[in-house]
Design a protein around this motif. Structure first.
Motif, PDB file in Angstrom:
ATOM      1  N   ASP A  21       4.864  11.207   7.295  1.00 56.85           N
ATOM      2  CA  ASP A  21       5.954  10.295   6.956  1.00 56.85           C
ATOM      3  C   ASP A  21       5.829   9.931   5.480  1.00 56.85           C
ATOM      4  O   ASP A  21       4.724   9.797   4.946  1.00 56.85           O
ATOM      5  CB  ASP A  21       5.962   9.061   7.856  1.00 56.85           C
ATOM      6  CG  ASP A  21       4.842   8.098   7.557  1.00 56.85           C
ATOM      7  OD1 ASP A  21       5.025   7.255   6.672  1.00 56.85           O
ATOM      8  OD2 ASP A  21       3.787   8.216   8.198  1.00 56.85           O
ATOM      9  N   ALA A  22       6.973   9.819   4.835  1.00 58.02           N
ATOM     10  CA  ALA A  22       7.003   9.639   3.380  1.00 58.02           C
ATOM     11  C   ALA A  22       6.303   8.363   2.941  1.00 58.02           C
ATOM     12  O   ALA A  22       5.690   8.323   1.865  1.00 58.02           O
ATOM     13  CB  ALA A  22       8.447   9.653   2.886  1.00 58.02           C
ATOM     14  N   ASN A  23       6.363   7.304   3.752  1.00 53.86           N
ATOM     15  CA  ASN A  23       5.696   6.055   3.376  1.00 53.86           C
ATOM     16  C   ASN A  23       4.189   6.217   3.298  1.00 53.86           C
ATOM     17  O   ASN A  23       3.543   5.715   2.376  1.00 53.86           O
ATOM     18  CB  ASN A  23       6.051   4.940   4.362  1.00 53.86           C
ATOM     19  CG  ASN A  23       7.407   4.328   4.087  1.00 53.86           C
ATOM     20  OD1 ASN A  23       7.939   4.441   2.986  1.00 53.86           O
ATOM     21  ND2 ASN A  23       7.972   3.683   5.089  1.00 53.86           N
ATOM     22  N   SER A  24       3.587   6.906   4.276  1.00 52.32           N
ATOM     23  CA  SER A  24       2.133   7.090   4.243  1.00 52.32           C
ATOM     24  C   SER A  24       1.731   7.982   3.075  1.00 52.32           C
ATOM     25  O   SER A  24       0.690   7.759   2.448  1.00 52.32           O
ATOM     26  CB  SER A  24       1.631   7.667   5.562  1.00 52.32           C
ATOM     27  OG  SER A  24       2.099   8.981   5.772  1.00 52.32           O
ATOM     28  N   LEU A  25       2.538   8.992   2.757  1.00 57.31           N
ATOM     29  CA  LEU A  25       2.251   9.843   1.600  1.00 57.31           C
ATOM     30  C   LEU A  25       2.310   9.032   0.308  1.00 57.31           C
ATOM     31  O   LEU A  25       1.465   9.187  -0.580  1.00 57.31           O
ATOM     32  CB  LEU A  25       3.249  11.000   1.531  1.00 57.31           C
ATOM     33  CG  LEU A  25       3.171  12.048   2.633  1.00 57.31           C
ATOM     34  CD1 LEU A  25       4.298  13.058   2.480  1.00 57.31           C
ATOM     35  CD2 LEU A  25       1.825  12.758   2.616  1.00 57.31           C
ATOM     36  N   TRP A  26       3.300   8.161   0.209  1.00 58.36           N
ATOM     37  CA  TRP A  26       3.446   7.305  -0.973  1.00 58.36           C
ATOM     38  C   TRP A  26       2.232   6.387  -1.126  1.00 58.36           C
ATOM     39  O   TRP A  26       1.676   6.246  -2.214  1.00 58.36           O
ATOM     40  CB  TRP A  26       4.734   6.497  -0.851  1.00 58.36           C
ATOM     41  CG  TRP A  26       4.832   5.321  -1.774  1.00 58.36           C
ATOM     42  CD1 TRP A  26       4.479   4.022  -1.500  1.00 58.36           C
ATOM     43  CD2 TRP A  26       5.292   5.314  -3.133  1.00 58.36           C
ATOM     44  NE1 TRP A  26       4.712   3.222  -2.590  1.00 58.36           N
ATOM     45  CE2 TRP A  26       5.212   3.984  -3.597  1.00 58.36           C
ATOM     46  CE3 TRP A  26       5.786   6.306  -3.982  1.00 58.36           C
ATOM     47  CZ2 TRP A  26       5.593   3.623  -4.881  1.00 58.36           C
ATOM     48  CZ3 TRP A  26       6.165   5.941  -5.267  1.00 58.36           C
ATOM     49  CH2 TRP A  26       6.068   4.623  -5.709  1.00 58.36           C
ATOM     50  N   GLN A  43      -0.569  -4.196   4.394  1.00 56.73           N
ATOM     51  CA  GLN A  43       0.643  -4.791   4.954  1.00 56.73           C
ATOM     52  C   GLN A  43       1.390  -3.777   5.804  1.00 56.73           C
ATOM     53  O   GLN A  43       1.878  -4.095   6.892  1.00 56.73           O
ATOM     54  CB  GLN A  43       1.555  -5.298   3.839  1.00 56.73           C
ATOM     55  CG  GLN A  43       2.847  -5.918   4.389  1.00 56.73           C
ATOM     56  CD  GLN A  43       3.729  -6.491   3.297  1.00 56.73           C
ATOM     57  OE1 GLN A  43       3.293  -6.662   2.172  1.00 56.73           O
ATOM     58  NE2 GLN A  43       4.963  -6.774   3.628  1.00 56.73           N
ATOM     59  N   ALA A  44       1.484  -2.545   5.319  1.00 60.67           N
ATOM     60  CA  ALA A  44       2.187  -1.511   6.064  1.00 60.67           C
ATOM     61  C   ALA A  44       1.492  -1.238   7.393  1.00 60.67           C
ATOM     62  O   ALA A  44       2.131  -1.098   8.432  1.00 60.67           O
ATOM     63  CB  ALA A  44       2.275  -0.234   5.235  1.00 60.67           C
ATOM     64  N   LEU A  45       0.164  -1.166   7.352  1.00 54.30           N
ATOM     65  CA  LEU A  45      -0.599  -0.861   8.560  1.00 54.30           C
ATOM     66  C   LEU A  45      -0.464  -1.975   9.593  1.00 54.30           C
ATOM     67  O   LEU A  45      -0.216  -1.719  10.770  1.00 54.30           O
ATOM     68  CB  LEU A  45      -2.069  -0.654   8.206  1.00 54.30           C
ATOM     69  CG  LEU A  45      -3.011  -0.336   9.376  1.00 54.30           C
ATOM     70  CD1 LEU A  45      -2.609   0.981  10.023  1.00 54.30           C
ATOM     71  CD2 LEU A  45      -4.453  -0.281   8.901  1.00 54.30           C
ATOM     72  N   LEU A  46      -0.634  -3.229   9.150  1.00 54.39           N
ATOM     73  CA  LEU A  46      -0.637  -4.355  10.080  1.00 54.39           C
ATOM     74  C   LEU A  46       0.756  -4.701  10.589  1.00 54.39           C
ATOM     75  O   LEU A  46       0.912  -5.135  11.729  1.00 54.39           O
ATOM     76  CB  LEU A  46      -1.254  -5.578   9.403  1.00 54.39           C
ATOM     77  CG  LEU A  46      -2.734  -5.465   9.034  1.00 54.39           C
ATOM     78  CD1 LEU A  46      -3.207  -6.749   8.375  1.00 54.39           C
ATOM     79  CD2 LEU A  46      -3.579  -5.156  10.268  1.00 54.39           C
ATOM     80  N   SER A  47       1.753  -4.522   9.752  1.00 55.77           N
ATOM     81  CA  SER A  47       3.096  -4.964  10.113  1.00 55.77           C
ATOM     82  C   SER A  47       4.006  -3.816  10.521  1.00 55.77           C
ATOM     83  O   SER A  47       4.519  -3.772  11.636  1.00 55.77           O
ATOM     84  CB  SER A  47       3.725  -5.712   8.933  1.00 55.77           C
ATOM     85  OG  SER A  47       5.033  -6.125   9.245  1.00 55.77           O
TER      86      SER A  47
END
Length: 225
Positions: A21-26, A43-47
């Protein structure tokens, strides 16, 4: 790879046309360049990711993430950063099979549309590389060059259905006449509405649904023997 005789075909991006997914690559790319990316990643991981797994991504959650993601950046700064990210890392994750399938649809005159939860800057970068002119994505909320979050509605879940319908309005075509390729159970609302749903590199949940409903499954992921 079967090519359907349809006027329009929609493709998801994350884990569909690209193998992550593009967010994890970013976030991984940013980790190497900016300490603030650690805050963004946590924040991305927890939320976000937990909510995504449960199909509960909300506008508030995603907008908060984007405010963190673009902290201190103008829109121009973010566009420059995304361009660097795409050239250094993002483009390396496009499935080679994607180009062949997209070309087959374009050759027969089908309008190819990317519909993704990625933001418009990231989505358009992938669209340019893949030769997809029509891109439906989440849109940045910008005020005086500063990114404040995302506009409503989200291009996610039932929001994708509304955006796909809006795209087709005036064309004379309905969702029952088009195809949609996606990996995610979050896209079930749109997969259930189109005439030709195709499950591409599916999650376990979506693979089970595809089996129950006899939907075609296409898997480009490399698996150990």
């Amino acid at each position: 790879m079967k090519v359907y005789d349809v006027p329009v075909v929609f493709f998801d991006l994350d884990d569909s046309l690209i193998n992550k997914d593009a967010n994890s690559l970013w976030i991984r790319w940013r980790f190497r360049r900016d300490r603030w990316a650690m805050v963004e990643g946590v924040q991305a991981l927890l939320s976000l990711y937990r909510a995504y797994k449960k199909g509960r991504v909300t506008h508030t959650r995603l907008s908060n993430y984007y405010r963190t993601r673009t902290r201190g950046m103008t829109l121009a700064d973010y566009q420059t950063s995304v361009e660097r990210f795409f050239n250094e890392r993002g483009q390396l994750h496009i499935y080679p099979q994607a180009a062949s399938l997209l070309f087959a649809y374009q050759r027969q005159g089908t309008q190819v549309v990317m519909i993704t939860g990625a933001d418009e800057v990231v989505a358009e970068a992938y669209g340019r590389e893949l030769g997809i002119e029509d891109v439906i994505s989440n849109r940045l909320d910008v005020a005086e060059t500063q990114i404040k979050g995302l506009l409503k509605p989200l291009c996610y879940g039932v929001g994708k259905v509304d955006m796909a319908r809006r795209f087709l309005s005036g064309s004379g075509y309905g969702l029952d006449q088009v195809a949609f390729y996606s990996d995610s159970h979050a896209d079930l609302p749109l997969l259930e509405q189109v005439g030709f749903p195709v499950v591409l590199n599916p999650t376990h949940i979506l693979a089970d649904v595809a089996l129950e409903r006899n939907w075609p499954v296409l898997d480009w992921r490399e698996r150990a023997p």
